[in-house]
Design a protein around this motif. Structure first.
Motif, PDB file in Angstrom:
ATOM      1  N   SER A 152       0.832  -1.203   0.000  1.00  0.00           N
ATOM      2  CA  SER A 152       0.000   0.000   0.000  1.00  0.00           C
ATOM      3  C   SER A 152       0.866   1.252   0.000  1.00  0.00           C
ATOM      4  CB  SER A 152      -0.923  -0.010   1.222  1.00  0.00           C
ATOM      5  OG  SER A 152      -1.681   1.178   1.286  1.00  0.00           O
ATOM      6  N   LYS A 167      -5.479   4.123  -7.192  1.00  0.00           N
ATOM      7  CA  LYS A 167      -6.575   4.341  -6.250  1.00  0.00           C
ATOM      8  C   LYS A 167      -7.090   5.762  -6.414  1.00  0.00           C
ATOM      9  CE  LYS A 167      -3.019   5.120  -2.737  1.00  0.00           C
ATOM     10  NZ  LYS A 167      -2.474   4.667  -1.440  1.00  0.00           N
ATOM     11  N   ASP A 195     -13.598   5.784  -2.238  1.00  0.00           N
ATOM     12  CA  ASP A 195     -12.186   5.372  -2.221  1.00  0.00           C
ATOM     13  C   ASP A 195     -11.897   4.103  -3.018  1.00  0.00           C
ATOM     14  OD1 ASP A 195     -13.208   3.429  -0.587  1.00  0.00           O
ATOM     15  OD2 ASP A 195     -11.928   3.882   1.133  1.00  0.00           O
ATOM     16  N   HIS A 196     -12.893   3.576  -3.724  1.00  0.00           N
ATOM     17  CA  HIS A 196     -12.673   2.418  -4.609  1.00  0.00           C
ATOM     18  C   HIS A 196     -12.525   2.831  -6.067  1.00  0.00           C
ATOM     19  CE1 HIS A 196     -16.924   3.387  -4.853  1.00  0.00           C
ATOM     20  NE2 HIS A 196     -16.979   2.703  -5.990  1.00  0.00           N
ATOM     21  N   LYS A 198     -10.580   3.813  -8.795  1.00  0.00           N
ATOM     22  CA  LYS A 198      -9.177   3.824  -9.202  1.00  0.00           C
ATOM     23  C   LYS A 198      -8.877   4.965 -10.169  1.00  0.00           C
ATOM     24  CE  LYS A 198      -5.804   0.937 -11.639  1.00  0.00           C
ATOM     25  NZ  LYS A 198      -5.564  -0.401 -12.248  1.00  0.00           N
ATOM     26  N   VAL A 270      -8.869  -4.107  -7.629  1.00  0.00           N
ATOM     27  CA  VAL A 270      -7.744  -3.655  -6.817  1.00  0.00           C
ATOM     28  C   VAL A 270      -6.456  -3.840  -7.581  1.00  0.00           C
ATOM     29  CG1 VAL A 270      -6.493  -3.976  -4.662  1.00  0.00           C
ATOM     30  CG2 VAL A 270      -8.978  -4.249  -4.713  1.00  0.00           C
TER      31      VAL A 270
END
Length: 271
Positions: A152, A167, A195-196, A198, A270
């Motif tokens: 991360s 992200k 926050d998902h 991208k 992700v």
């Protein structure tokens, strides 16, 4: 041990050359060489060969790179890692060697804040100048909590350096006496909803005085227009005015959907 990494064709592994040679399934595995091993190797990958080099290694010449399927994994033992790696990369450029370079750093940091600070200094300082194509962070293997955070942190550094967008990015003002709403609380609400997404950039600004200029690079903007009222932007253009604050986050989501940038959280990929 094998190092997993992602290519457009899916999850792959990097193995030490001697181990890689023994594998039957080489389509999903790539070799990691020392420079000496690469020079002497009788078998190489036709897709990707990773060569581990140190800034103190013997000088590399262009003759080492007769094919394009090469990536350098650059390390240094110098305490002043960033300037030492910068010097090495300039040497490569002067020799006309333009293969991708992954910056590899190993840290003994005991917490994520220290790792973020040190890695951002070493790696980010190079990436923002266009030096390097990726980063590989290593932490003590017995620190499982920190190991879970290192990817991360790495993706965050790549995004901050505009090398890879993986992200949602938030551009927020520092808050001042002109701020017309609770900036921290509102930012948390917006992050929770978005926050998902991208690669989407969202500006969150307390007022219209400096806010639009500060968030000029954002895709969408949430700006305090008057007490209790919010203006929404698409890029640099204001498109919705005087929205009640308690409706504004929902309206921001609607605006993102209107412009085709929305995906449902369950289907978000992700990186």
């Amino acid at each position: 041990r094998p190092v997993p990494f992602m290519l457009p064709m899916g999850l792959k592994e990097i193995l030490d050359y001697k181990v890689w040679k023994t594998q039957n399934d080489r389509d999903n595995k790539f070799p990691l060489f020392s420079l000496e091993e690469f020079e002497k190797a009788d078998v190489k990958s036709g897709v990707l060969n990773i060569i581990k080099v140190d800034t103190s290694s013997p000088l590399i010449t262009k003759s080492h790179f007769t094919k394009s399927q090469i990536v350098l994994l650059l390390q240094t033992q110098n305490a002043h890692a960033m300037p030492e790696m910068r010097r090495f990369m300039f040497d490569l450029l002067q020799k006309g060697i333009d293969c991708p370079v992954v910056i590899q750093r190993t840290y003994s940091s005991e917490n994520a804040d220290e790792l973020s600070l040190f890695a951002a200094t070493d790696c980010g300082g190079l990436l923002v100048d266009g030096l390097g194509d990726g980063i590989m962070l290593s932490v003590p293997q017995n620190d499982l909590a920190l190991a879970k955070q290192q990817n991360s942190i790495a993706f965050g550094i790549l995004q901050a350096a505009r090398t890879r967008m993986s992200k949602t990015e938030y551009i927020s003002c520092p808050s001042c006496g002109r701020t017309l709403f609770d900036l921290q609380e509102t930012t948390a609400l917006i992050r929770k909803r978005t926050d998902h997404l991208k690669g989407v950039k969202i500006g969150i600004m307390g007022c219209i005085v400096n806010g639009p200029g500060e968030m000029a690079a954002a895709d969408f903007g949430y700006v305090g227009g008057a007490p209790g009222k919010i203006n929404l932007y698409v890029g640099k253009k204001p498109v919705r005015f005087n929205i009640p604050e308690d409706e504004a986050v929902d309206r921001l989501v609607d605006l993102i959907k209107e412009h085709g940038k929305w995906v449902e959280p369950a289907t978000a990929v992700v990186a």
